[in-house]
Enzyme design. Structure first.
Site, PDB file in Angstrom:
ATOM      1  N   ASP A 253       9.208 -36.811  -5.896  1.00 23.24           N
ATOM      2  CA  ASP A 253       9.618 -37.296  -7.196  1.00 23.24           C
ATOM      3  C   ASP A 253       8.694 -36.801  -8.309  1.00 23.24           C
ATOM      4  OD1 ASP A 253      11.259 -39.363  -8.792  1.00 23.24           O
ATOM      5  OD2 ASP A 253       9.204 -40.001  -9.199  1.00 23.24           O
ATOM      6  N   GLU A 290      11.335 -32.508  -7.481  1.00 20.93           N
ATOM      7  CA  GLU A 290      11.949 -32.815  -8.770  1.00 20.93           C
ATOM      8  C   GLU A 290      10.919 -32.428  -9.825  1.00 20.93           C
ATOM      9  OE1 GLU A 290      13.584 -36.474 -11.557  1.00 20.93           O
ATOM     10  OE2 GLU A 290      11.921 -36.769 -10.171  1.00 20.93           O
TER      11      GLU A 290
END
Length: 602
Positions: A253, A290
Site C-alpha cells: 500500500d 501502489e
C-alpha cells in the site's frame, strides 16, 4: 517450551507475562528476560507452546502485545497468543504458483464479501471466482485492528491476522482452499503507517521518525538511527506471509509514503530477499506496488537501480476511463476525460509522465519506455476499494451508469494490454455501495472519525447528513455484496459478459499481447464528440458506443493486418441488458446506444 524474543533497545528491564487473559491482560506469571545483543531480549519458558497467551512488560509498565504477534484473539489491546504456523496440514504440495504479471486479479474485502465477513465464509464463494476465470484473489489487509469491522488499512498488529476474520489459521485454510482450485492469493499489506488506536510500537523502540512526514504524520523509521531493526520488521513481516501462509503475491500500500533515503531502498531490499525466497520455495512470488509517483523505476530490477517490484497499480488508466465514461472532472480527474488521455494511458500506462498535473500543481511522473516495460507490469481496473470507498457515499459506477457502458469499460480493461483487476461485485454490476466504515471501540476516536469524514466532504459541497456514519453498523452492512444480484436480469447478463471477456483474453494471443506504445497492434481511435471509440488489439477491434444514439463505426484495418476485407463479430453487449442487436457488415459495426462489440478482422 517456547523462546520469547522482543526488540526493546531502550528498556532497562523486560519481562514476559505468560498464561494471562482478558483486556487488558491480567493473571499471568512474570518471567524476567535476558538482554541479548542489538537491543533484543529473550526468555525460554516451559509449557508455553502453541496457544499460550502472553504479553511483555517494559521497565515494569503495563502489559503490551508482541510487536511480531501472529495472533491477537482479543484484539490489539489484548494478550498475544503463540502461533505455530507449521502445525497446519497443507494440501498444496503440487501447487506450482502463479506469476501475477498478466494475471486477472480480483480484489475482495473479507468483511463485506459475505454477510458473515470471515475468511471461511469467503472460501465458500471461491467457485464463483473460478467460474469467472480469476487467477489471483487479492485480499484487502487482514492485519489486526481495533473493533469488528474496518477496511483494514488502520492495522496495528502487522504480523497478525484480524481475529474476527478467523485468525491466522483461517488465512492458512483460505490460501489452501484457493490453491486447491488453481487460484493464487495476493495479500494487501500496509507498512507506510499504523492506525490511530492500539499502536504500541513507539513504546518498544524507534519505529517512527520525525525526519520525514507522510499523509499520516511521522514516518516509519527506515533510514534514521535504529532503522536496521525496523526495516527487518517490515521485510521479515512481508516474507513470512509468503513463506508461512503460502501467499503468492503482496500488494504494498502507498509505497510513496515509505520515505527512505538509505543507499538501498527498503522496497529494493524486500524484492531481493523475495527473489531468494522464490528460489527456496520453488514458485513465483510477485510484489505489486501502489505508487503515486508515476515512476517506471518502481518496476525496474533492484540490481539495476530500480525498486524491484514486478508490477504497480495504474491509477491513470482508471482516471482516464472513469472520467471519460462518467463526465466527472473534480479533484484528481481534472486533467482526464479526453479521448487522448485514454489513448495515452492505454498505450503507455501514465498520463502524467513529465507533464503538468493541475491537481498536484507541479510537473509529475516519468514516461514508460515501451522498449523496457511491458503492459503486464501495470495493473489496470475500472474500480477498486479506493476509487469507490473514498467517494462521499461509496457509490459504485454500476449504481449510475447504463449496463452497456459498464460492459464497454470492462472490455477495455479486460482486453487491454495490462494485468487486469476486478473489484468484488463489479463483474455483475453490483448496485450495493462500498462505503467507508470503522468500528473503533473508543467513542472519542469514533466521534473524531465521523466528524472528520463529514467535514471533509462538507468542504466539497456535500450535506453532512448525506455522508454515511463510518461508525454505524448499518454502513458496513450496506456495503456487503448482495449475492442474489448476479442470478437474474442485468446482473446475470453482465456476469455472463465478463466471463466471455475473460475467456477471450485467455484464448486469443492478440488479446494477451502486452507490448506497449502506439502501433498498428495497439491504439485507441475514435470521435470524442460523437461518443465512440475503438481499441485496436492486433487483429481485434473493441468498438464502443458511449452515446445515447445508435452509431455506425468503421473498423479500420491499419497496417499489419492482412487478408480479405471484412470483420466477424466475436462478442457483443447491446444496451442496458445486452440484448439489443449488434451487427457487423464488412468492416462496419452497427452499435445501439450504450453498447460494445468485439470483432476480428479477416
Amino acid at each position: 517450551m517456547h523462546v520469547f524474543t522482543v526488540w526493546a533497545p531502550d528498556a532497562t528491564t523486560v519481562e514476559v507475562e505468560v498464561g494471562l487473559a482478558g483486556t487488558p491482560p491480567t493473571g499471568g506469571s512474570l518471567v524476567p528476560m535476558a538482554r541479548d545483543g542489538g537491543g533484543w531480549w529473550s526468555a525460554e519458558v516451559a509449557d508455553s507452546g502453541h496457544g499460550t497467551d502472553y504479553a511483555f512488560h517494559l521497565d515494569g509498565g503495563d502489559a503490551r502485545p508482541d510487536p511480531r504477534s501472529a495472533w491477537q484473539p482479543e484484539g490489539p489491546d489484548g494478550p498475544s497468543r503463540v502461533f505455530d504456523p507449521s502445525r497446519f496440514a497443507w494440501s498444496d504440495g503440487s501447487w506450482a504458483g502463479v506469476d501475477g504479471r498478466g494475471a486477472l486479479f480480483y480484489e475482495l474485502h473479507v468483511g463485506t464479501f459475505t454477510s458473515e465477513g470471515t475468511l471461511d465464509a469467503a472460501a465458500g464463494r471461491l467457485d464463483h471466482l473460478v467460474d469467472l476465470g480469476v487467477q489471483v484473489v487479492e485480499l484487502q489487509p487482514v492485519a489486526a485492528f481495533p473493533g469488528r469491522w474496518g477496511w483494514g488499512y488502520d492495522g496495528v498488529d502487522l504480523w497478525a491476522v484480524h481475529a474476527p476474520y478467523g485468525g491466522p489459521e483461517a488465512l492458512q485454510r483460505f490460501v489452501d482452499a484457493c490453491h486447491a482450485r488453481g487460484l493464487g492469493v495476493c495479500l494487501d499489506v500496509v507498512y507506510n503507517h499504523l492506525g490511530p488506536a492500539g499502536n504500541y510500537l513507539p513504546e518498544f523502540g524507534p519505529y517512527f521518525t520525525d525526519e520525514h512526514e507522510t499523509p499520516w504524520g511521522t514516518a516509519v523509521n527506515l533510514d534514521a538511527p535504529g532503522s536496521r531493526e525496523v526495516r527487518a520488521f517490515v521485510v521479515e513481516g512481508a516474507l513470512r506471509w509468503l513463506r508461512d501462509f503460502h501467499v503468492d503475491a503482496l500488494r504494498l500500500d502507498a509505497v510513496h509514503a515509505l520515505v527512505d533515503d538509505s543507499a538501498v531502498h527498503v522496497l529494493a531490499e524486500l524484492s531481493l530477499k523475495a527473489a531468494d525466497l522464490s528460489d527456496e520455495v520453488g514458485r513465483p512470488l510477485t510484489l505489486v506496488a501502489e505508487s503515486d509517483l508515476n515512476d517506471p523505476r518502481m518496476v525496474e530490477p533492484a540490481r539495476d537501480g530500480g525498486y524491484g517490484m514486478q508490477a504497480q497499480w495504474a491509477d491513470d488508466v482508471h482516471h482516464a476511463l472513469h472520467a471519460l465514461v462518467t463526465g466527472e472532472r473534480q479533484g484528481y480527474y481534472v486533467d482526464f476525460g479526453s479521448l487522448e488521455a485514454l489513448r495515452t494511458t492505454m498505450t503507455g500506462a501514465f498520463w502524467h509522465a513529465g507533464t503538468y498535473s493541475t491537481f498536484r500543481e507541479e510537473v509529475w511522473g516519468r514516461p514508460v519506455d515501451p522498449t523496457r516495460h511491458r503492459g503486464r507490469s501495470f495493473v489496470a481496473y475500472t474500480s477498486n476499494h479506493d476509487q469507490v470507498g473514498n467517494r462521499a457515499t461509496g457509490d459504485r459506477p454500476s449504481q449510475t451508469l447504463p449496463g452497456g457502458v459498464l460492459a464497454a469499460s470492462a472490455a477495455l480493461v479486460l482486453l487491454g494490454p495490462f494485468s487486469p483487476m476486478l473489484f468484488m461485485g463489479e463483474e455483475w454490476g453490483a448496485r450495493t455501495p462500498w462505503q467507508f466504515f470503522t468500528d473503533f471501540p473508543d467513542a472519542e476516536l469514533g466521534d473524531a472519525v465521523r466528524e472528520g469524514r463529514r467535514g471533509e466532504f462538507a468542504s466539497h459541497g456535500w450535506d453532512a447528513e448525506d455522508v454515511p456514519d463510518p461508525q454505524a453498523t448499518s454502513t458496513r452492512d450496506a456495503s456487503v455484496l448482495d449475492w442474489d444480484e448476479p442470478t437474474s436480469g442485468r446482473g446475470a447478463a453482465l456476469l455472463a459478459w465478463h466471463r466471455t471477456l475473460v475467456e477471450l483474453r485467455g484464448s486469443e494471443a492478440d488479446l494477451r499481447d502486452d507490448v506497449l506504445g502506439r502501433s498498428p497492434s495497439l491504439d485507441v481511435v475514435g470521435d470524442e464528440d460523437a461518443g465512440w471509440l475503438v481499441l485496436v488489439r492486433g487483429a481485434f477491434r473493441v468498438a464502443v458506443n458511449l452515446s445515447d444514439a445508435a452509431q455506425e463505426v468503421v473498423l479500420e484495418r491499419g497496417a499489419g493486418v492482412e487478408g480479405e476485407s471484412g470483420a466477424e463479430l466475436v462478442a457483443a453487449y447491446g444496451g442496458e441488458l445486452g440484448d439489443q442487436d449488434v451487427v457487423v457488415e464488412g468492416e462496419v459495426v452497427r452499435l445501439p446506444a450504450h453498447s460494445v462489440a468485439v470483432a476480428r478482422l479477416r
